[in-house]
Design a protein around this motif. Structure first.
Motif, PDB file in Angstrom:
ATOM      1  N   THR A  52       0.826  -1.214   0.000  1.00 48.24           N
ATOM      2  CA  THR A  52       0.000   0.000   0.000  1.00 48.24           C
ATOM      3  C   THR A  52       0.858   1.261   0.000  1.00 48.24           C
ATOM      4  O   THR A  52       0.470   2.278  -0.566  1.00 48.24           O
ATOM      5  N   ALA A  53       2.041   1.197   0.610  1.00 48.32           N
ATOM      6  CA  ALA A  53       2.938   2.357   0.599  1.00 48.32           C
ATOM      7  C   ALA A  53       3.411   2.662  -0.815  1.00 48.32           C
ATOM      8  O   ALA A  53       3.572   3.829  -1.192  1.00 48.32           O
ATOM      9  N   LEU A  54       3.633   1.622  -1.607  1.00 54.94           N
ATOM     10  CA  LEU A  54       4.087   1.819  -2.980  1.00 54.94           C
ATOM     11  C   LEU A  54       3.079   2.613  -3.804  1.00 54.94           C
ATOM     12  O   LEU A  54       3.443   3.274  -4.780  1.00 54.94           O
ATOM     13  N   MET A  55       1.803   2.573  -3.411  1.00 55.86           N
ATOM     14  CA  MET A  55       0.771   3.305  -4.138  1.00 55.86           C
ATOM     15  C   MET A  55       0.971   4.814  -4.048  1.00 55.86           C
ATOM     16  O   MET A  55       0.448   5.565  -4.866  1.00 55.86           O
ATOM     17  N   ALA A  56       1.739   5.265  -3.054  1.00 58.67           N
ATOM     18  CA  ALA A  56       1.996   6.700  -2.924  1.00 58.67           C
ATOM     19  C   ALA A  56       2.992   7.201  -3.965  1.00 58.67           C
ATOM     20  O   ALA A  56       3.026   8.395  -4.279  1.00 58.67           O
ATOM     21  N   ALA A  57       3.798   6.305  -4.510  1.00 58.18           N
ATOM     22  CA  ALA A  57       4.814   6.690  -5.490  1.00 58.18           C
ATOM     23  C   ALA A  57       4.223   6.769  -6.888  1.00 58.18           C
ATOM     24  O   ALA A  57       3.235   6.091  -7.183  1.00 58.18           O
ATOM     25  N   PRO A  58       4.803   7.583  -7.758  1.00 62.55           N
ATOM     26  CA  PRO A  58       4.385   7.560  -9.155  1.00 62.55           C
ATOM     27  C   PRO A  58       4.520   6.141  -9.705  1.00 62.55           C
ATOM     28  O   PRO A  58       5.499   5.452  -9.399  1.00 62.55           O
ATOM     29  N   GLU A  59       3.563   5.701 -10.488  1.00 60.69           N
ATOM     30  CA  GLU A  59       3.532   4.308 -10.945  1.00 60.69           C
ATOM     31  C   GLU A  59       4.832   3.872 -11.616  1.00 60.69           C
ATOM     32  O   GLU A  59       5.331   2.767 -11.378  1.00 60.69           O
ATOM     33  N   ALA A  60       5.394   4.756 -12.429  1.00 60.60           N
ATOM     34  CA  ALA A  60       6.602   4.394 -13.171  1.00 60.60           C
ATOM     35  C   ALA A  60       7.825   4.239 -12.266  1.00 60.60           C
ATOM     36  O   ALA A  60       8.829   3.661 -12.672  1.00 60.60           O
ATOM     37  N   SER A  61       7.742   4.742 -11.017  1.00 62.53           N
ATOM     38  CA  SER A  61       8.903   4.719 -10.119  1.00 62.53           C
ATOM     39  C   SER A  61       8.793   3.681  -9.012  1.00 62.53           C
ATOM     40  O   SER A  61       9.726   3.523  -8.224  1.00 62.53           O
ATOM     41  N   ARG A  62       7.674   2.980  -8.926  1.00 62.42           N
ATOM     42  CA  ARG A  62       7.425   2.106  -7.768  1.00 62.42           C
ATOM     43  C   ARG A  62       8.443   0.987  -7.603  1.00 62.42           C
ATOM     44  O   ARG A  62       8.810   0.628  -6.486  1.00 62.42           O
ATOM     45  N   GLU A  63       8.906   0.444  -8.702  1.00 62.29           N
ATOM     46  CA  GLU A  63       9.825  -0.697  -8.614  1.00 62.29           C
ATOM     47  C   GLU A  63      11.130  -0.326  -7.930  1.00 62.29           C
ATOM     48  O   GLU A  63      11.721  -1.134  -7.201  1.00 62.29           O
ATOM     49  N   GLY A  64      11.603   0.921  -8.112  1.00 68.04           N
ATOM     50  CA  GLY A  64      12.918   1.293  -7.599  1.00 68.04           C
ATOM     51  C   GLY A  64      12.922   2.105  -6.326  1.00 68.04           C
ATOM     52  O   GLY A  64      13.988   2.566  -5.899  1.00 68.04           O
TER      53      GLY A  64
END
Length: 218
Positions: A52-64
């Protein structure tokens, strides 16, 4: 002949009823809210906190992104190392509702100092004053001008495991502009209209542009 006419009329009546029922079923399906089909589950594991924290990041940047925060055991840990410009902070499982954040890595000294002072029992006003003094004295870095903070927050602490989306959560964006003012940016000190950008804490170390996007249906 009469029997033939009767059968023709009966067939027409049945076809008409079937067509009407089909239209009603289709209409009801279209009216069914999509949210009712989502099987939300409690955010009650470290895996759920990170997803759920990853949802705060821009989608294109979530992996890194790097992911940090309090785990379910109440320990402040690194959930995931990163290799790009973002750090995500998971929701605090001990607090009501949901609040995750993702910020530019240059803001980490400022954010870490805030966490340190909260752990020491300082309240919001004390933290603001102490960081203001430290930034002005050159003891605390505020990060790069224009560094962003992405907030993903809401009243519920349930999520969709398939997507990571949190029930009723929405976004807000913050652009840090230390010591900026309404005069230096041309932005008002409060929103002129709902969802319009404005500058908060103008003239201080924590001056920032607030941007709250429209939610679905607004």
């Amino acid at each position: 002949m009469k029997n033939l006419l009767f059968l023709v009329m009966l067939s027409g009546l049945l076809l008409g009823c079937n067509a009407q029922e089909t239209q009603e079923v289709e209409a009801n399906a279209e009216a069914e809210p999509e949210d009712s089909l989502v099987a939300y589950q409690p955010i009650d594991s470290d895996e759920a906190l990170m997803a759920t924290a990853l949802m705060a990041a821009p989608e294109a940047s979530r992996e890194g992104v790097k992911v940090i925060g309090y785990n379910m055991a109440g320990e402040f840990v690194t959930f995931k190392e990163g290799n790009n410009e973002f750090i995500c902070l998971v929701d605090n499982p001990k607090q009501k509702g949901f609040n995750a954040a993702c910020y530019h890595h240059s803001l980490e000294p400022f954010m870490a100092r805030g966490r340190e002072l909260r752990e020491a029992g300082k309240n919001a006003n004390e933290i603001f004053d102490m960081r203001e003094e430290e930034v002005k004295a050159g003891k605390l870095e505020m990060g790069e001008t224009g560094a962003t903070l992405h907030l993903y927050y809401g009243p519920e602490s349930n999520y969709d495991p398939a997507t990571g989306e949190v029930d009723q959560a929405q976004y807000r964006y913050v652009v840090y502009m230390p010591f900026a003012t309404a005069a230096s940016t041309g932005l008002p000190e409060r929103p002129v209209e709902p969802h319009h950008p404005w500058i908060m804490n103008p003239g201080t170390h924590r001056a920032h542009i607030m941007i709250t996007p429209l939610t679905e249906g607004e």
